[in-house]
Write a protein that holds these residues in place. Structure first.
Motif, PDB file in Angstrom:
ATOM      1  N   LYS A  89     -41.537 -46.021  -3.644  1.00 19.32           N
ATOM      2  CA  LYS A  89     -41.299 -45.905  -2.207  1.00 19.32           C
ATOM      3  C   LYS A  89     -40.783 -47.230  -1.638  1.00 19.32           C
ATOM      4  CE  LYS A  89     -44.299 -45.586   1.312  1.00 19.32           C
ATOM      5  NZ  LYS A  89     -45.603 -45.263   1.867  1.00 19.32           N
TER       6      LYS A  89
ATOM      7  N   HIS B 110     -50.987 -43.407  -1.104  1.00 15.15           N
ATOM      8  CA  HIS B 110     -50.001 -42.326  -1.112  1.00 15.15           C
ATOM      9  C   HIS B 110     -50.665 -40.966  -1.323  1.00 15.15           C
ATOM     10  CE1 HIS B 110     -50.838 -43.409  -5.170  1.00 15.15           C
ATOM     11  NE2 HIS B 110     -50.111 -42.443  -5.673  1.00 15.15           N
TER      12      HIS B 110
ATOM     13  N   GLU C 239     -36.373 -40.656   1.081  1.00 19.29           N
ATOM     14  CA  GLU C 239     -37.235 -41.649   1.726  1.00 19.29           C
ATOM     15  C   GLU C 239     -38.210 -40.971   2.695  1.00 19.29           C
ATOM     16  OE1 GLU C 239     -36.297 -45.701   3.974  1.00 19.29           O
ATOM     17  OE2 GLU C 239     -34.651 -45.002   2.734  1.00 19.29           O
ATOM     18  N   HIS C 240     -37.691 -40.020   3.439  1.00 15.88           N
ATOM     19  CA  HIS C 240     -38.505 -39.288   4.407  1.00 15.88           C
ATOM     20  C   HIS C 240     -39.600 -38.492   3.711  1.00 15.88           C
ATOM     21  CE1 HIS C 240     -38.172 -38.926   8.703  1.00 15.88           C
ATOM     22  NE2 HIS C 240     -38.723 -37.732   8.631  1.00 15.88           N
TER      23      HIS C 240
ATOM     24  N   ASP D  65     -42.546 -40.648   2.897  1.00 15.60           N
ATOM     25  CA  ASP D  65     -43.067 -41.431   4.012  1.00 15.60           C
ATOM     26  C   ASP D  65     -44.348 -40.807   4.559  1.00 15.60           C
ATOM     27  OD1 ASP D  65     -43.201 -43.284   6.107  1.00 15.60           O
ATOM     28  OD2 ASP D  65     -42.090 -41.940   7.432  1.00 15.60           O
TER      29      ASP D  65
ATOM     30  N   GLU E 242     -46.894 -42.191   5.620  1.00 15.22           N
ATOM     31  CA  GLU E 242     -47.477 -42.947   6.718  1.00 15.22           C
ATOM     32  C   GLU E 242     -46.727 -42.755   8.031  1.00 15.22           C
ATOM     33  OE1 GLU E 242     -48.250 -46.991   5.793  1.00 15.22           O
ATOM     34  OE2 GLU E 242     -48.905 -46.541   3.773  1.00 15.22           O
TER      35      GLU E 242
ATOM     36  N   ARG F 138     -43.863 -43.972   8.985  1.00 14.93           N
ATOM     37  CA  ARG F 138     -43.373 -45.250   9.503  1.00 14.93           C
ATOM     38  C   ARG F 138     -41.884 -45.238   9.789  1.00 14.93           C
ATOM     39  NH1 ARG F 138     -46.647 -50.097   6.747  1.00 14.93           N
ATOM     40  NH2 ARG F 138     -45.206 -49.827   5.039  1.00 14.93           N
ATOM     41  N   ILE F 139     -41.158 -44.236   9.218  1.00 10.90           N
ATOM     42  CA  ILE F 139     -39.721 -44.173   9.471  1.00 10.90           C
ATOM     43  C   ILE F 139     -39.514 -43.358  10.730  1.00 10.90           C
ATOM     44  CG2 ILE F 139     -37.511 -43.400   8.579  1.00 10.90           C
ATOM     45  CD1 ILE F 139     -38.743 -43.620   5.778  1.00 10.90           C
TER      46      ILE F 139
END
Lengths: 247, 260
Positions: free
Chosen positions: B182, A97, B250-251, B254, B256, B258-259
């Motif tokens: 997360k 992260h 959530e965004h 994120d 990575e 991935r969403i």
């Protein structure tokens, strides 16, 4: 030339996982400024010894001393010792992260209480040293295996350790990425860093090591300088192992 | 939904922050203006608009307070269940077992009627009793969601942090918790949305929340279709806004990408 000073000393170290004894009365020492390469079949106890040195895997009996101080569960000395001993893992284990820069800067910020700007500056210097300065803002998933491992080496160097432990640092890498990691390690060795390297890279051992240890079934079966080790293997098991590794 | 509104060249944090702010503003506006909007509706909604609006506010307030209690309880119980000390693991296991194995309605009735008998002097008002029961209930479900997140963080992450010399607190708050949070977020949001709807059960002990309001008006006016539809649509509006908030969070996490 000065007599080498033993920095890490292991005396009669034993460790079992259940009924499986992986370290059997291992006694050895690692000198300041020396590069020791540990080789041996998987399951022979070489990684376990590394992990016992920084107490990720507490040993059952025997004593490990770092700079004369025994490795125990005492939180204060253990934290001190872990700062003096950097570790690089087979699976890199970068914090997913955080970007590369934050990965390197985290420990100095928390343990040395450096301000973010100062820690970042220091982290940038380390990233430059491993050739990753252009990727400082990238997250681990955006980096190749070799790049991740170079960041992991920079992270391990962030607390200015006196010894670096490498636990099969190139085993999870594609062949074309192995060299970039070995180059960084070679550079470290040239700078006089004390290193203990568990690896299957025989070329690296020949070229960089001051000393090669061969682990067999939880014991140190052979301990010699690389030239002697490779040209005149102590016994047939070692000869066979070197042969299988293809050097 | 809201996230798609922002210009494509905005960065991920910019877009998620904008969504967060927009959803919060919408929620405040909706709560402030619900009474006025409903007053334009035909009978029997128009004349009872203020009651609907007050009920919706009580429902949201009940959900937010018990949701916060549930988050704290859930985190504590998840940590206790993964603790080294067996007494703590046992205690958390018992709590989760008891709460998940009994109906929420029984728990609400128990806190309101049985607790004062068990502990003389502990006479909770209806709203506080509902908060205690709902908080305890959602806490048990949150505990399992958070535990799943904690267990999903690879062991190598904690090992790397410990090898750097970081202490327990730093290993947890800097390395484990952000990654576990997360992973836990989608199930936590499900629990929160379920809580918003389950808060309607507080009507059994007389809390004047949205469902209670709707039911009273329905039985007084004999117009069940209009009133209950209004109740249902108000719930839908509230859950939609809550989902927008959680999507934004959530965004935000994120890294990575991935969403989609």
């Amino acid at each position: 030339m000065n007599a080498p000073t033993p920095y890490i000393v292991a005396e009669n170290v034993c460790k079992s996982f259940g009924t499986n004894q992986v370290l059997k009365d291992v006694s050895t020492h690692f000198n300041t400024g020396e590069v020791t390469v540990i080789i041996g079949a998987s399951g022979s106890g070489k990684s376990t010894l590394l992990r016992a040195i920084n107490r990720l895997e507490p040993h059952d009996s025997g004593i490990i001393r770092i700079g004369g101080v025994p490795v125990t569960d005492d939180p204060r000395t253990l934290q001190q010792q872990r700062c003096e001993v950097g570790m690089v893992f087979q699976q890199f284990n970068l914090f997913g992260h955080m970007n590369a820069l934050d990965n390197v800067a985290l420990a100095p910020r928390r343990l040395r209480h450096l301000a973010r700007a100062q820690a970042n500056e220091q982290a940038m210097t380390l990233l430059r040293r491993v050739g990753m300065q252009d990727h400082a803002q990238k997250y681990p998933w955006q980096l190749s295996g070799g790049q991740q491992q170079r960041v992991a080496i920079a992270r391990a160097l962030a607390m200015a350790p006196k010894v670096m432990l490498f636990d099969e640092p190139t085993s999870a890498l594609d062949p074309e990425m192995v060299q970039e990691v070995l180059d960084v390690m070679r550079e470290l060795a040239r700078g006089g860093m004390t290193m203990i390297v568990v690896t299957h890279e025989m070329g690296f051992a020949r070229e960089v090591a001051d000393r090669v240890l061969f682990f067999d079934k939880g014991r140190i079966a052979h301990d010699a300088p690389p030239a002697e080790f490779f040209n005149n293997p102590g016994n047939d098991r070692i000869r066979a192992f070197i042969g299988r590794m293809g050097t | 939904m809201l996230i798609a509104l922002w210009p494509r060249h905005w960065s991920r944090p910019q877009r998620s922050n904008a969504t967060l702010v927009a959803a919060l503003v919408l929620m405040v506006f909706m709560l402030a203006l619900l009474g006025q909007i409903l007053s334009f509706f035909p009978e029997p909604i128009g004349s009872n608009a203020q009651a609907f609006s007050d009920g919706a506010r009580t429902t949201l307030w009940l959900t937010l307070v018990s949701g916060a209690v549930g988050l704290v309880l859930g985190t504590a119980a998840a940590l206790a269940r993964t603790a080294r000390w067996i007494g703590l693991r046992w205690l958390a296991g018992f709590y989760i077992w008891a709460i998940r194995g009994t109906p929420l309605l029984v728990q609400i009735l128990f806190v309101y009627f049985a607790l004062p008998v068990l502990v003389p002097g502990l006479n909770l008002p209806d709203f506080a009793a509902a908060v205690v029961a709902l908080g305890l209930n959602v806490g048990a479900y949150n505990a399992e969601a958070i535990r799943a997140g904690l267990l999903a963080v690879p062991r190598g992450q904690t090992e790397a942090a410990r090898a750097l010399g970081l202490g327990r607190g730093h290993v947890f708050f800097d390395v484990v918790f952000p990654q576990a949070f997360k992973i836990s977020l989608p199930p936590l949001v499900s629990n929160f949305v379920a809580l918003l709807k389950d808060s309607s059960l507080a009507y059994a002990i007389g809390v004047v929340e949205l469902t209670n309001v709707g039911n009273r008006i329905q039985s007084a006016t004999f117009q069940p279709i209009a009133t209950l539809t209004t109740v249902a649509l108000t719930y839908l509006l509230l859950t939609t806004l809550v989902t927008q908030l959680s999507n934004a969070i959530e965004h935000r996490f994120d890294v990575e990408g991935r969403i989609q």
